[in-house]
Design a protein around this motif. Structure first.
Motif, PDB file in Angstrom:
ATOM      1  N   ARG A 307       0.819  -1.212   0.000  1.00 14.99           N
ATOM      2  CA  ARG A 307       0.000   0.000   0.000  1.00 14.99           C
ATOM      3  C   ARG A 307       0.855   1.265   0.000  1.00 14.99           C
ATOM      4  N   ALA A 308       0.373   2.247  -0.725  1.00 11.08           N
ATOM      5  CA  ALA A 308       0.955   3.582  -0.664  1.00 11.08           C
ATOM      6  C   ALA A 308       0.401   4.315   0.550  1.00 11.08           C
ATOM      7  N   PRO A 315      -0.090  -0.978  -8.208  1.00 10.40           N
ATOM      8  CA  PRO A 315      -0.688  -1.250  -9.523  1.00 10.40           C
ATOM      9  C   PRO A 315       0.267  -2.074 -10.382  1.00 10.40           C
ATOM     10  N   LEU A 316       0.202  -3.380 -10.239  1.00  9.81           N
ATOM     11  CA  LEU A 316       1.181  -4.250 -10.876  1.00  9.81           C
ATOM     12  C   LEU A 316       1.179  -4.110 -12.392  1.00  9.81           C
ATOM     13  N   LEU A 317       0.005  -4.220 -13.028  1.00 15.68           N
ATOM     14  CA  LEU A 317      -0.025  -4.210 -14.490  1.00 15.68           C
ATOM     15  C   LEU A 317       0.489  -2.895 -15.076  1.00 15.68           C
ATOM     16  N   PRO A 318       0.021  -1.722 -14.623  1.00 10.42           N
ATOM     17  CA  PRO A 318       0.563  -0.480 -15.191  1.00 10.42           C
ATOM     18  C   PRO A 318       2.055  -0.312 -14.956  1.00 10.42           C
ATOM     19  N   ARG A 319       2.536  -0.643 -13.751  1.00  9.39           N
ATOM     20  CA  ARG A 319       3.968  -0.459 -13.469  1.00  9.39           C
ATOM     21  C   ARG A 319       4.794  -1.425 -14.310  1.00  9.39           C
ATOM     22  N   LEU A 320       4.323  -2.654 -14.435  1.00  9.47           N
ATOM     23  CA  LEU A 320       5.055  -3.638 -15.214  1.00  9.47           C
ATOM     24  C   LEU A 320       5.049  -3.273 -16.699  1.00  9.47           C
ATOM     25  N   ARG A 345       8.500  -2.161  -2.938  1.00 13.73           N
ATOM     26  CA  ARG A 345       8.952  -1.643  -1.642  1.00 13.73           C
ATOM     27  C   ARG A 345       8.989  -0.118  -1.653  1.00 13.73           C
ATOM     28  N   ALA A 346       9.432   0.471  -2.769  1.00 16.15           N
ATOM     29  CA  ALA A 346       9.454   1.928  -2.865  1.00 16.15           C
ATOM     30  C   ALA A 346       8.043   2.496  -2.894  1.00 16.15           C
ATOM     31  N   PHE A 347       7.115   1.765  -3.490  1.00 19.04           N
ATOM     32  CA  PHE A 347       5.724   2.225  -3.567  1.00 19.04           C
ATOM     33  C   PHE A 347       5.036   2.137  -2.215  1.00 19.04           C
ATOM     34  N   GLY A 351       3.211   0.736   3.952  1.00 22.34           N
ATOM     35  CA  GLY A 351       3.544  -0.516   4.608  1.00 22.34           C
ATOM     36  C   GLY A 351       3.187  -1.727   3.774  1.00 22.34           C
ATOM     37  N   ALA A 352       3.968  -2.804   3.963  1.00 20.64           N
ATOM     38  CA  ALA A 352       3.711  -4.093   3.325  1.00 20.64           C
ATOM     39  C   ALA A 352       3.780  -5.143   4.421  1.00 20.64           C
ATOM     40  N   ASP A 353       2.625  -5.690   4.809  1.00 20.37           N
ATOM     41  CA  ASP A 353       2.567  -6.569   5.969  1.00 20.37           C
ATOM     42  C   ASP A 353       2.354  -8.024   5.590  1.00 20.37           C
ATOM     43  N   ASP A 354       2.727  -8.405   4.362  1.00 20.95           N
ATOM     44  CA  ASP A 354       2.560  -9.787   3.940  1.00 20.95           C
ATOM     45  C   ASP A 354       3.788 -10.213   3.156  1.00 20.95           C
ATOM     46  N   ASP A 355       4.071 -11.521   3.213  1.00 17.85           N
ATOM     47  CA  ASP A 355       5.162 -12.055   2.409  1.00 17.85           C
ATOM     48  C   ASP A 355       4.812 -11.904   0.929  1.00 17.85           C
ATOM     49  N   ALA A 356       5.830 -11.910   0.088  1.00 17.25           N
ATOM     50  CA  ALA A 356       5.607 -11.813  -1.355  1.00 17.25           C
ATOM     51  C   ALA A 356       6.577 -12.753  -2.058  1.00 17.25           C
ATOM     52  N   ALA A 357       6.036 -13.619  -2.902  1.00 17.49           N
ATOM     53  CA  ALA A 357       6.856 -14.552  -3.675  1.00 17.49           C
ATOM     54  C   ALA A 357       6.614 -14.317  -5.157  1.00 17.49           C
TER      55      ALA A 357
END
Length: 381
Positions: A307-308, A315-320, A345-347, A351-357
């Motif tokens: 989250r910002a 926004p995964l698709l636009p950033r990618l 992480r920069a976005f 905070g990011a409170d979940d794992d990411a794989a």
């Protein structure tokens, strides 16, 4: 292997910044004390030198503490005025400096023990993760693979996200998933899912049967109605035809040139919940034909739920898509995943409170992998 941050701070529990702050403060304190010796009599505070070894002990080993104590004691005696009573005060200050230095050495020793224990625990955790979450082979069939994992908790290495790749008689099969909860319970659930995938991926011709087997294994081993996990299974045939099955998990993305599209999926309940939720009709989703230059990107929601500050999700698709436009020659999988984690992480200022794989399978655009896969594939589209 430990990160640079861990290796730098493992000995004394601090890093380069902490050492610089400690040494700079001690040097400033020393200079102020020496300067005060030349101020009017009312400003002379020579006993402030006792703080020097205390500050040094915050970030440096015993040898530096002893050296700073010797310097402080020598400086204190160098400025003893030739007046009655001042020698006794200098002796008292010397004793205080010696006590502070001894206490600092003791605290450094305890800090070293705690840091070494933390490194040992971290190494065991890393070994456990590698045993459970094995890195995918760098090359599977014509695809180059890469995986990346970011734990939500600082210094954590084990979590509830998972991924796997297997070369089977039915095609290249990949798995990515996210189990409910955190901590050891999540690790146990992830281990069951991964184990059942590696065992059953070679035995079942249909992804739906593979998902049923994994669901059964999870319910049998955990015997807990609250334990479940989302998962996505994808199969790539010999001719590049890919189709996927989603067990409550977001679909992967197909990266082709500067375009990003979602892989069509067949929906099913999350693993472990088939007894509570009805299974849909066996209606396979349309397949997508991958070709050289394409990349298949699988991810967990820890990436998209970053989250910002205003509460908006990543926004995964636009950033990618924007990233691919800046790199039109096609992404190499490992740098692409590293960029995704950095960008999220920069976005995530909120905070990011979940794992990411993340898991990527990239088909090089050149004939670097001419080997044809030996299993039968579906008819060409």
């Amino acid at each position: 292997m430990r990160s640079d941050r861990e290796a730098d701070g493992a000995g004394y529990g601090v890093g380069r910044v902490g050492r610089a702050v400690s040494l700079g403060t001690a040097a400033l304190m020393y200079c102020v004390m020496v300067g005060l010796q030349f101020a009017p009599d009312g400003w002379q505070t020579p006993s402030v030198v006792v703080a020097v070894p205390a500050l040094v002990s915050m970030a440096f080993p015993p040898a530096m503490i002893v050296a700073s104590a010797v310097l402080a004691i020598g400086t204190r005696w160098a400025f003893v005025p030739d007046e009655p009573g001042r020698v006794g005060a200098a002796i008292g200050t010397t004793g205080v400096i010696a006590i502070i230095a001894a206490l600092g050495i003791y605290l450094v020793h305890r800090r070293e023990q705690a840091a070494a224990h933390l490194v040992e625990i971290s190494s065991v955790a890393e070994a456990a993760q590698r045993a459970i979450l094995r890195p995918p082979p760098p090359v599977v069939g014509p695809f180059r693979t890469a995986a990346a994992y970011r734990a939500a908790a600082q210094y954590a290495r084990v979590g509830g996200d998972l991924y796997a790749v297997a070369d089977t008689p039915y095609g290249i099969r990949a798995l990515i998933g996210d189990v409910r909860g955190k901590g050891l319970d999540a690790v146990a659930t992830a281990a069951v899912i991964l184990g059942s995938f590696h065992e059953a991926a070679q035995d079942h011709a249909r992804l739906a049967d593979l998902a049923d087997r994994m669901d059964t294994s999870l319910r049998r081993h955990l015997n807990d109605s609250e334990a479940f996990g989302t998962a996505f299974l994808v199969e790539i045939a010999a001719d590049g035809t890919a189709h996927g099955l989603s067990c409550g998990h977001p679909p992967p993305l197909v990266l082709r040139g500067t375009t990003v599209t979602e892989l069509p999926v067949s929906p099913r309940p999350p693993l472990g919940l088939s007894s509570l939720l009805p299974l849909p009709a066996d209606d396979p989703a349309p397949a997508v034909r991958l070709r050289p230059g394409d990349t298949l990107l699988l991810y967990t929601d820890g990436l998209t739920e970053a989250r910002a500050a205003d509460g908006s999700f990543y926004p995964l698709l636009p950033r990618l898509t924007a990233h691919l436009a800046a790199h039109p020659d096609g992404p190499d999988p490992a740098p692409l995943l590293a960029w995704l984690h950095r960008d999220a992480r920069a976005f995530a200022t909120g905070g990011a409170d979940d794992d990411a794989a993340l898991l990527a399978l990239a088909w090089p655009p050149d004939p670097a992998h001419p080997r044809k896969l030996g299993y039968p594939g579906p008819a060409p589209l």
